[in-house]
Design an enzyme around this catalytic site. Structure first.
Site, mmCIF file in Angstrom:
data_model
loop_
_atom_site.group_PDB
_atom_site.id
_atom_site.type_symbol
_atom_site.label_atom_id
_atom_site.label_comp_id
_atom_site.label_asym_id
_atom_site.label_seq_id
_atom_site.Cartn_x
_atom_site.Cartn_y
_atom_site.Cartn_z
ATOM 1 N N LYS A 13 0.910 -1.235 -0.048
ATOM 2 C CA LYS A 13 -0.052 0.084 0.104
ATOM 3 C C LYS A 13 0.898 1.342 0.105
ATOM 4 O O LYS A 13 0.734 2.287 -0.873
ATOM 5 C CB LYS A 13 -1.000 0.080 1.160
ATOM 6 N N ARG A 88 -9.717 0.703 8.881
ATOM 7 C CA ARG A 88 -9.076 -0.498 9.310
ATOM 8 C C ARG A 88 -10.130 -1.189 10.013
ATOM 9 O O ARG A 88 -9.702 -2.591 10.406
ATOM 10 C CB ARG A 88 -7.867 -0.504 10.007
ATOM 11 N N ARG A 122 11.971 -5.211 4.987
ATOM 12 C CA ARG A 122 11.628 -4.073 4.824
ATOM 13 C C ARG A 122 12.519 -2.942 5.631
ATOM 14 O O ARG A 122 12.998 -3.369 6.639
ATOM 15 C CB ARG A 122 10.266 -3.720 5.222
ATOM 16 N N ARG A 155 11.655 -1.253 10.933
ATOM 17 C CA ARG A 155 10.353 -0.842 11.806
ATOM 18 C C ARG A 155 10.345 -1.788 13.102
ATOM 19 O O ARG A 155 10.558 -3.060 13.121
ATOM 20 C CB ARG A 155 9.153 -0.668 11.020
ATOM 21 N N ARG A 166 -0.128 -8.658 13.591
ATOM 22 C CA ARG A 166 -0.643 -7.895 12.417
ATOM 23 C C ARG A 166 -1.545 -8.492 11.541
ATOM 24 O O ARG A 166 -2.541 -8.170 11.141
ATOM 25 C CB ARG A 166 0.489 -6.845 11.859
HETATM 26 P P1 AP5 Z 1 5.003 -1.332 2.000
HETATM 27 O O1 AP5 Z 1 4.572 -0.592 0.768
HETATM 28 O O2 AP5 Z 1 5.777 -0.660 3.120
HETATM 29 O O3 AP5 Z 1 3.609 -2.479 2.383
HETATM 30 P P2 AP5 Z 1 2.189 -1.673 3.272
HETATM 31 O O4 AP5 Z 1 1.186 -2.304 2.641
HETATM 32 O O5 AP5 Z 1 2.232 -0.088 3.237
HETATM 33 O O6 AP5 Z 1 2.602 -2.452 4.606
HETATM 34 P P3 AP5 Z 1 2.580 -1.863 6.124
HETATM 35 O O7 AP5 Z 1 3.426 -2.877 6.870
HETATM 36 O O8 AP5 Z 1 2.981 -0.401 6.195
HETATM 37 O O9 AP5 Z 1 1.293 -1.905 6.389
HETATM 38 P P4 AP5 Z 1 0.550 -2.095 7.963
HETATM 39 O O10 AP5 Z 1 -0.782 -2.040 7.592
HETATM 40 O O11 AP5 Z 1 0.946 -3.053 8.821
HETATM 41 O O12 AP5 Z 1 1.406 -0.539 8.751
HETATM 42 P P5 AP5 Z 1 0.899 0.551 8.928
HETATM 43 O O13 AP5 Z 1 2.206 1.660 8.834
HETATM 44 O O14 AP5 Z 1 -0.356 1.057 8.022
HETATM 45 O O15 AP5 Z 1 5.742 -2.813 1.356
HETATM 46 C C1 AP5 Z 1 6.245 -3.678 2.455
HETATM 47 C C2 AP5 Z 1 7.613 -4.236 1.988
HETATM 48 O O16 AP5 Z 1 7.594 -4.973 0.651
HETATM 49 C C3 AP5 Z 1 8.699 -3.161 1.573
HETATM 50 O O17 AP5 Z 1 10.099 -3.637 2.024
HETATM 51 C C4 AP5 Z 1 8.700 -2.852 0.022
HETATM 52 O O18 AP5 Z 1 9.772 -2.241 -0.237
HETATM 53 C C5 AP5 Z 1 8.276 -4.337 -0.500
HETATM 54 N N1 AP5 Z 1 7.444 -4.165 -1.415
HETATM 55 C C6 AP5 Z 1 6.437 -3.547 -1.742
HETATM 56 N N2 AP5 Z 1 5.664 -3.682 -2.736
HETATM 57 C C7 AP5 Z 1 6.558 -4.878 -3.495
HETATM 58 C C8 AP5 Z 1 6.553 -5.364 -4.643
HETATM 59 N N3 AP5 Z 1 5.294 -5.212 -5.558
HETATM 60 N N4 AP5 Z 1 7.312 -6.313 -5.045
HETATM 61 C C9 AP5 Z 1 8.348 -6.538 -4.262
HETATM 62 N N5 AP5 Z 1 8.477 -6.096 -2.993
HETATM 63 C C10 AP5 Z 1 7.565 -5.178 -2.577
HETATM 64 O O19 AP5 Z 1 0.490 0.629 10.268
HETATM 65 C C11 AP5 Z 1 1.339 0.450 11.248
HETATM 66 C C12 AP5 Z 1 0.440 0.607 12.876
HETATM 67 O O20 AP5 Z 1 -0.169 1.621 13.098
HETATM 68 C C13 AP5 Z 1 -0.571 -0.705 12.951
HETATM 69 O O21 AP5 Z 1 -0.184 -1.775 13.215
HETATM 70 C C14 AP5 Z 1 -1.333 -0.058 14.039
HETATM 71 O O22 AP5 Z 1 -1.007 -0.310 15.134
HETATM 72 C C15 AP5 Z 1 -1.201 1.591 13.672
HETATM 73 N N6 AP5 Z 1 -2.603 2.028 12.745
HETATM 74 C C16 AP5 Z 1 -2.204 2.257 11.460
HETATM 75 N N7 AP5 Z 1 -3.350 2.930 10.951
HETATM 76 C C17 AP5 Z 1 -4.260 2.518 11.809
HETATM 77 C C18 AP5 Z 1 -5.617 2.697 11.723
HETATM 78 N N8 AP5 Z 1 -6.466 2.968 10.597
HETATM 79 N N9 AP5 Z 1 -6.360 1.998 12.879
HETATM 80 C C19 AP5 Z 1 -5.645 1.524 14.052
HETATM 81 N N10 AP5 Z 1 -4.290 1.542 14.127
HETATM 82 C C20 AP5 Z 1 -3.475 1.884 13.024
HETATM 83 MG MG MG Z 2 2.348 0.957 4.933
#
Ligand code: AP5
Ligand code: MG
Length: 214
Positions: A13, A88, A122, A155, A166
């Site tokens: 994402k 979410r 990552r 991270r 997660r």
């Molecule tokens: P990346 O693009 O970073 O993936 P992502 O989908 O953004 O994954 P996240 O881990 O950021 O999602 P998340 O939902 O767990 O975390 P968030 O920060 O939102 O890609 C991942 C890896 O793959 C990278 O190394 C990239 O280089 C590689 N990659 C990407 N695409 C690729 C491809 N096509 N081919 C090969 N490699 C690829 O949330 C973190 C925390 O914040 C949550 O756990 C929660 O505690 C809190 N939080 C955030 N939002 C909320 C909410 N709405 N409600 C409650 N708590 C929340």
């Molecule tokens: Mg992300």
């Protein structure tokens, strides 16, 4: 265009949102990034969410909805935005529907094995937040951001136990949003197990169609 990016942790994402935001000139609003920024700055919000995030649990809905409501009240989001990682939970989606009209929710589909290997490799830039992967998308110089020269780090929630948690939380609380948006006919689906370029290639016609309609 007002878009939501849905998908499991590691589905890509953030990576795709950054590229689309640049290409279409609409801001990326990542709740994860906003929370990480608050933790880094040691704000009251940061202190409240630090442990929750490290464990891979969700920040309470009211806190998250208030943060997004405030962010979307700023003028740069008036013409459109990408919500990356929000909503979410069903209550978050219902709250959002009360103050925003969306064009689409894009679901990025990716299997567990791919997701786990992406999260375990990552690296993120401490200064500008750029996302890398040690094997798939490596920086030119190990540990150094191509974009700004900042330091790359792992991270706190990209550790085995937190990743497993997660994924469990995703299945229980976030996956139901797929049917939520399908029922509202706002859902679009993209296979993000392919390369970043191919995922974006698949996404472009979807965005063009939405743009024409809006
Ligand atoms: P990346 O693009 O970073 O993936 P992502 O989908 O953004 O994954 P996240 O881990 O950021 O999602 P998340 O939902 O767990 O975390 P968030 O920060 O939102 O890609 C991942 C890896 O793959 C990278 O190394 C990239 O280089 C590689 N990659 C990407 N695409 C690729 C491809 N096509 N081919 C090969 N490699 C690829 O949330 C973190 C925390 O914040 C949550 O756990 C929660 O505690 C809190 N939080 C955030 N939002 C909320 C909410 N709405 N409600 C409650 N708590 C929340
Ligand atoms: Mg992300």
């Amino acid at each position: 265009m007002k878009l939501i990016f849905l998908g499991a942790p590691g589905a890509g994402k953030g990576t795709i949102a950054t590229a689309v935001s640049k290409e279409y000139g609409i801001p990326q609003v990542s709740t994860g990034d906003l929370f990480r920024e608050a933790v880094k700055n040691g704000t009251e919000l940061g202190q409240r969410v630090k442990g929750i995030m490290e464990r891979g649990e969700l920040v309470p809905d009211e806190v998250t909805v208030d943060l997004v409501r405030e962010r979307l009240s700023r003028p740069d989001t008036a013409a459109g935005y990408i919500l990356d990682g929000f909503p979410r939970t069903v209550p978050q989606a219902e709250a959002l529907a009360g103050f925003q009209r969306l064009d689409a929710a894009i679901n990025f589909k990716c299997g567990d094995e791919v997701v786990i290997s992406r999260l375990s490799g990552r690296r993120v830039c401490r200064s500008c937040g750029a996302i890398y992967h040690v094997k798939n998308i490596p920086p030119r110089r190990e540990g150094v951001c191509d974009r700004c020269g900042g330091e790359l780090y792992t991270r706190d929630d990209d550790r085995d136990e937190s990743i497993r948690n997660r994924l469990r939380v995703y299945r229980e609380q976030t996956e139901p949003l797929i049917s939520f948006y399908r029922r509202k006919s706002e859902l679009r689906e993209i296979d993000s197990a392919q390369s970043v370029e191919d995922s974006i290639r698949q996404l472009r016609p979807v965005l063009q169609a939405l743009r024409k309609r809006s």
